[in-house]
Scaffold this motif. Structure first.
Motif, PDB file in Angstrom:
ATOM      1  N   PRO A 158     -15.475 125.041 -70.439  1.00  0.00           N
ATOM      2  CA  PRO A 158     -15.666 125.733 -69.154  1.00  0.00           C
ATOM      3  C   PRO A 158     -14.400 126.470 -68.731  1.00  0.00           C
ATOM      4  O   PRO A 158     -13.278 126.039 -69.014  1.00  0.00           O
ATOM      5  CB  PRO A 158     -16.004 124.590 -68.189  1.00  0.00           C
ATOM      6  N   LEU A 159     -14.599 127.599 -68.057  1.00  0.00           N
ATOM      7  CA  LEU A 159     -13.468 128.399 -67.603  1.00  0.00           C
ATOM      8  C   LEU A 159     -12.851 127.787 -66.353  1.00  0.00           C
ATOM      9  O   LEU A 159     -13.557 127.285 -65.470  1.00  0.00           O
ATOM     10  CB  LEU A 159     -13.926 129.823 -67.293  1.00  0.00           C
ATOM     11  N   ALA A 160     -11.538 127.854 -66.290  1.00  0.00           N
ATOM     12  CA  ALA A 160     -10.844 127.432 -65.072  1.00  0.00           C
ATOM     13  C   ALA A 160     -10.959 128.546 -64.034  1.00  0.00           C
ATOM     14  O   ALA A 160     -11.299 129.688 -64.358  1.00  0.00           O
ATOM     15  CB  ALA A 160      -9.380 127.142 -65.387  1.00  0.00           C
ATOM     16  N   ALA A 161     -10.657 128.216 -62.778  1.00  0.00           N
ATOM     17  CA  ALA A 161     -10.802 129.188 -61.695  1.00  0.00           C
ATOM     18  C   ALA A 161      -9.982 130.446 -61.963  1.00  0.00           C
ATOM     19  O   ALA A 161     -10.463 131.574 -61.785  1.00  0.00           O
ATOM     20  CB  ALA A 161     -10.386 128.552 -60.376  1.00  0.00           C
ATOM     21  N   GLU A 162      -8.736 130.253 -62.436  1.00  0.00           N
ATOM     22  CA  GLU A 162      -7.884 131.421 -62.654  1.00  0.00           C
ATOM     23  C   GLU A 162      -8.399 132.312 -63.786  1.00  0.00           C
ATOM     24  O   GLU A 162      -8.126 133.513 -63.824  1.00  0.00           O
ATOM     25  CB  GLU A 162      -6.442 130.992 -62.949  1.00  0.00           C
TER      26      GLU A 162
ATOM     27  N   THR B 170     -20.542 139.534 -63.480  1.00  0.00           N
ATOM     28  CA  THR B 170     -19.843 138.251 -63.476  1.00  0.00           C
ATOM     29  C   THR B 170     -20.121 137.487 -62.187  1.00  0.00           C
ATOM     30  O   THR B 170     -20.403 136.283 -62.206  1.00  0.00           O
ATOM     31  CB  THR B 170     -18.328 138.472 -63.640  1.00  0.00           C
ATOM     32  N   PHE B 171     -20.069 138.189 -61.074  1.00  0.00           N
ATOM     33  CA  PHE B 171     -20.310 137.533 -59.792  1.00  0.00           C
ATOM     34  C   PHE B 171     -21.749 137.032 -59.691  1.00  0.00           C
ATOM     35  O   PHE B 171     -22.010 135.942 -59.183  1.00  0.00           O
ATOM     36  CB  PHE B 171     -20.018 138.503 -58.641  1.00  0.00           C
ATOM     37  N   ALA B 172     -22.682 137.818 -60.203  1.00  0.00           N
ATOM     38  CA  ALA B 172     -24.095 137.440 -60.101  1.00  0.00           C
ATOM     39  C   ALA B 172     -24.474 136.371 -61.112  1.00  0.00           C
ATOM     40  O   ALA B 172     -25.307 135.505 -60.835  1.00  0.00           O
ATOM     41  CB  ALA B 172     -24.980 138.668 -60.296  1.00  0.00           C
ATOM     42  N   GLY B 173     -23.856 136.429 -62.292  1.00  0.00           N
ATOM     43  CA  GLY B 173     -24.296 135.551 -63.367  1.00  0.00           C
ATOM     44  C   GLY B 173     -23.602 134.218 -63.441  1.00  0.00           C
ATOM     45  O   GLY B 173     -24.131 133.263 -64.010  1.00  0.00           O
ATOM     46  N   GLU B 174     -22.410 134.124 -62.887  1.00  0.00           N
ATOM     47  CA  GLU B 174     -21.657 132.876 -62.961  1.00  0.00           C
ATOM     48  C   GLU B 174     -21.994 131.977 -61.767  1.00  0.00           C
ATOM     49  O   GLU B 174     -22.058 132.440 -60.631  1.00  0.00           O
ATOM     50  CB  GLU B 174     -20.147 133.177 -62.959  1.00  0.00           C
ATOM     51  N   ASN B 175     -22.181 130.723 -62.044  1.00  0.00           N
ATOM     52  CA  ASN B 175     -22.421 129.754 -60.967  1.00  0.00           C
ATOM     53  C   ASN B 175     -21.068 129.245 -60.467  1.00  0.00           C
ATOM     54  O   ASN B 175     -20.624 128.143 -60.790  1.00  0.00           O
ATOM     55  CB  ASN B 175     -23.288 128.603 -61.481  1.00  0.00           C
ATOM     56  N   LEU B 176     -20.410 130.077 -59.659  1.00  0.00           N
ATOM     57  CA  LEU B 176     -19.048 129.789 -59.234  1.00  0.00           C
ATOM     58  C   LEU B 176     -19.034 128.902 -57.992  1.00  0.00           C
ATOM     59  O   LEU B 176     -19.876 129.060 -57.097  1.00  0.00           O
ATOM     60  CB  LEU B 176     -18.312 131.092 -58.917  1.00  0.00           C
ATOM     61  N   PRO B 177     -18.072 127.999 -57.908  1.00  0.00           N
ATOM     62  CA  PRO B 177     -17.877 127.266 -56.648  1.00  0.00           C
ATOM     63  C   PRO B 177     -17.610 128.259 -55.520  1.00  0.00           C
ATOM     64  O   PRO B 177     -17.022 129.325 -55.748  1.00  0.00           O
ATOM     65  CB  PRO B 177     -16.647 126.394 -56.934  1.00  0.00           C
ATOM     66  N   ASP B 178     -18.012 127.931 -54.316  1.00  0.00           N
ATOM     67  CA  ASP B 178     -17.937 128.892 -53.218  1.00  0.00           C
ATOM     68  C   ASP B 178     -16.519 129.411 -53.007  1.00  0.00           C
ATOM     69  O   ASP B 178     -16.312 130.610 -52.799  1.00  0.00           O
ATOM     70  CB  ASP B 178     -18.461 128.244 -51.931  1.00  0.00           C
ATOM     71  N   GLU B 179     -15.542 128.540 -53.088  1.00  0.00           N
ATOM     72  CA  GLU B 179     -14.157 128.966 -52.852  1.00  0.00           C
ATOM     73  C   GLU B 179     -13.715 129.973 -53.906  1.00  0.00           C
ATOM     74  O   GLU B 179     -13.090 130.995 -53.589  1.00  0.00           O
ATOM     75  CB  GLU B 179     -13.238 127.736 -52.867  1.00  0.00           C
TER      76      GLU B 179
ATOM     77  N   ALA C 174     -15.762 131.808 -55.780  1.00  0.00           N
ATOM     78  CA  ALA C 174     -16.603 132.994 -55.646  1.00  0.00           C
ATOM     79  C   ALA C 174     -16.070 133.925 -54.563  1.00  0.00           C
ATOM     80  O   ALA C 174     -16.041 135.151 -54.730  1.00  0.00           O
ATOM     81  CB  ALA C 174     -18.038 132.580 -55.326  1.00  0.00           C
ATOM     82  N   ARG C 175     -15.649 133.351 -53.430  1.00  0.00           N
ATOM     83  CA  ARG C 175     -15.127 134.179 -52.340  1.00  0.00           C
ATOM     84  C   ARG C 175     -13.854 134.909 -52.756  1.00  0.00           C
ATOM     85  O   ARG C 175     -13.667 136.090 -52.446  1.00  0.00           O
ATOM     86  CB  ARG C 175     -14.859 133.313 -51.108  1.00  0.00           C
ATOM     87  N   GLU C 176     -12.977 134.195 -53.465  1.00  0.00           N
ATOM     88  CA  GLU C 176     -11.726 134.823 -53.884  1.00  0.00           C
ATOM     89  C   GLU C 176     -11.985 135.897 -54.939  1.00  0.00           C
ATOM     90  O   GLU C 176     -11.367 136.966 -54.911  1.00  0.00           O
ATOM     91  CB  GLU C 176     -10.768 133.770 -54.430  1.00  0.00           C
ATOM     92  N   PHE C 177     -12.899 135.625 -55.872  1.00  0.00           N
ATOM     93  CA  PHE C 177     -13.258 136.631 -56.883  1.00  0.00           C
ATOM     94  C   PHE C 177     -13.829 137.867 -56.197  1.00  0.00           C
ATOM     95  O   PHE C 177     -13.465 139.007 -56.527  1.00  0.00           O
ATOM     96  CB  PHE C 177     -14.283 136.054 -57.866  1.00  0.00           C
TER      97      PHE C 177
END
Length: 598
Positions: A80-84, A121-130, A132-135
């Motif tokens: 899995p990818l890290a946040a950074e 990337t924004f639509a397809g990744e199930n990012l944590p809210d924090e 996702a907001r920064e991205f």
């Protein structure tokens, strides 16, 4: 690159190269170029380096053949990818966009690619809210900062996404995203329900029809995925009407093509009640492709596979090793369809061997020739003159049929010849019959004048193709199976193989066409032009190659193929009672246009 005519251009004149998969493996860089840009190109982000190489280059050129194969692990197989890691995509484009700052064309393409990747990337990744907001925040800043002047959003939903991203409206974007998902889910539910109800009804109708006796006097014909009355099935149906008129033919034709049917043709449209009824009760099912997976092979029914060409390219199971050709193929389903075949028609022993290899099953190979090619031996001068008259070919003109094939490695059709230039170079006495996709549209087409003058005739939707062959003085093709059929006429054939290496690698072939060709071979348009201008297209060397080609690939085509098939399959006559295949030296093809008008 120079050897194959691939000129080097400034990137501004070849900006679509930016859309190629950005890998260093598909770029070749000069040593001094790398040294000059080493700092920018040395990075762990390969797509960044690959794109930067194009943007920094003074000139770029693209070789139109496979030179690099890249295989990546599926995302599920990667850690899995890290946040950074998510933010590296934004950083990549933030570093690339300055390289195109003052260059309108590359900047527009690069910006479009950036917006596409950011939104996906924004639509397809199930990012944590924090995260996702920064991205989203970083992506929004990049979208605003690098948007070219007067750049318009794409139409529709995608344009709304771009606008919301530029606005930095995270909450609105999420609401829009949720609404879209709900709407798609609702539509999918409705469509699924309709399909389920329709499938259930059709299945019930088909099962009821399967309980009825097989109709020994009913034959179902189809060709080219329900396109209409064509190819080998059409020739068999015509001979069937002559030798066994008690057997009633019904054609399967798509709704869009019913208007093109010959008057009085009994037909059914796929999916209708009668469609399933005739498929369930007919004794004979004839196709040059395959009937749907749902069709049941009844013990008393006979399935006749006619095919629709001699195979140069890999077919059936032989496509497994060629992903570009096999894309979307279900090989298990293919094997199940093959198991329904009782007979497989073949034009030559090469085809027989390849069909039995590509389509392994317990059918009987009918080495009887292709019925569609009978016309090349049964037609006389009147038929040749009539074909040319219908096409509008003026007397005394040399008609060259140009019929290229499909490329599995191309998403769309790419014109391989400059037909306007070719027509100019060949002169006013030559007419080009172009059977391909629509090349140049619109009033500004360079071919408009050629069409009006009669020097180019678009025959892309003209049927039957056999009539085009009768009308043509020569054939130019690449890897299309039309060359094997046209060879029956013993007229000149020129192979235009500008991308042979790419085609051979991506599609796979059964023999080397560059060695076993039917005449002359051109690798560039200039060579093709010179072959015609010099007369080499019909010289002794070309004739010698054509003779060997005909002997190998026109082996069973003698004008009586349809008769042999009908008598063997529909009338049940034994092989030894059928008309023997004439030796090739005893056959007389239809007269050439020159002979027909003498």
């Amino acid at each position: 690159l120079a050897a194959v005519g691939r000129a080097a251009l400034p990137l501004d004149e070849a900006v679509d190269l930016l859309r190629l998969t950005p890998l260093l493996g598909n770029r070749a860089l000069r040593r001094e170029f790398w040294a000059a840009h080493e700092t920018r190109l040395t990075t762990d982000d390969e797509p960044r380096a690959a794109s930067a190489a194009l943007l920094c280059a003074g000139r770029v050129a693209c070789l139109n053949q496979v030179a690099y194969e890249n295989r990546e692990l599926r995302p599920e197989s990667l850690p899995p990818l890290a946040a950074e890691d998510r933010f590296e995509l934004v950083e990549r484009y933030e570093s690339l966009m300055p390289l195109a700052r003052d260059r309108r064309a590359p900047r527009v393409v690069l910006y479009d690619l950036m917006m596409r990747d950011l939104v996906r990337t924004f639509a397809g990744e199930n990012l944590p809210d924090e995260v996702a907001r920064e991205f989203f925040r970083r992506a929004s800043l990049a979208a605003v900062r690098w948007r070219p002047e007067r750049h318009e959003h794409p139409p529709g939903v995608e344009g709304v996404r771009h606008a919301l991203l530029e606005e930095g409206a995270y909450t609105k974007y999420r609401a829009f995203q949720a609404a879209n998902r709900a709407r798609r889910a609702a539509r999918k539910t409705v469509r699924t329900r309709k399909r389920q109800v329709g499938a259930k009804l059709r299945e019930q109708q088909y099962r009821r029809a399967l309980s009825r006796p097989v109709d020994a006097d009913l034959a179902v014909f189809a060709a080219y995925w329900e396109r209409g009355v064509a190819c080998n099935p059409a020739a068999i149906a015509a001979k069937l009407a002559e030798l066994a008129p008690h057997i009633h033919p019904v054609w399967v034709v798509s709704k869009d093509n019913t208007a093109l049917l010959p008057p009085g043709t009994d037909h059914v449209v796929p999916g209708t009640r009668r469609y399933w009824e005739v498929l369930a009760t007919a004794k004979y099912l004839v196709n040059n492709v395959n009937f749907p997976n749902a069709v049941v092979k009844r013990p008393d029914a006979i399935h006749l596979q006619t095919h629709h060409g001699t195979p140069l390219k890999r077919m059936g199971l032989d496509q497994i090793e060629h992903p570009a050709a096999a894309k979307g193929l279900d090989f298990d389903a293919l094997l199940a369809r093959i198991d329904r075949w009782d007979y497989s028609v073949s034009a030559n022993s090469h085809s027989t061997r390849m069909w039995e290899r590509a389509y392994p099953a317990r059918y009987t190979s009918l080495d009887h020739g292709y019925p569609r090619n009978d016309v090349f031996y049964t037609s006389g001068a009147d038929a040749v003159r009539a074909a040319r008259a219908r096409l509008g070919i003026a007397p005394g003109k040399t008609a060259v049929l140009y019929a290229p094939t499909h490329r599995d490695y191309e998403a769309g059709f790419t014109p391989r010849l400059d037909l306007a230039e070719l027509a100019d170079r060949l002169g006013e006495d030559t007419v080009l019959l172009v059977r391909a996709h629509y090349f140049y549209g619109g009033a500004t087409s360079p071919l408009t004048g050629l069409r009006r003058s009669g020097r180019l005739i678009d025959v892309s939707s003209y049927d039957p193709v056999e009539e085009l062959c009768l009308a043509a003085d020569a054939l130019v093709t690449d890897y299309s199976s039309i060359m094997f059929d046209y060879a029956n006429l013993d007229r000149p054939i020129v192979v235009y193989a500008d991308d042979w290496e790419t085609y051979r690698t991506t599609r796979g072939v059964y023999f080397d066409l560059m060695t076993d060709h039917p005449g002359q071979v051109a690798r560039t348009q200039e060579e093709l032009t010179e072959i015609f201008r010099s007369g080499a297209w019909r010289d002794e060397t070309a004739a010698k190659a054509r003779t060997a080609f005909r002997r190998r690939f026109c082996e069973y085509d003698d004008g009586r193929a349809a008769e042999r098939v009908v008598r063997r399959v529909f009338l049940g006559e034994p092989e030894d009672a059928l008309p023997p295949v004439l030796p090739i030296e005893d056959r007389t093809p239809a007269p050439t246009p020159e002979e027909a008008t003498a």
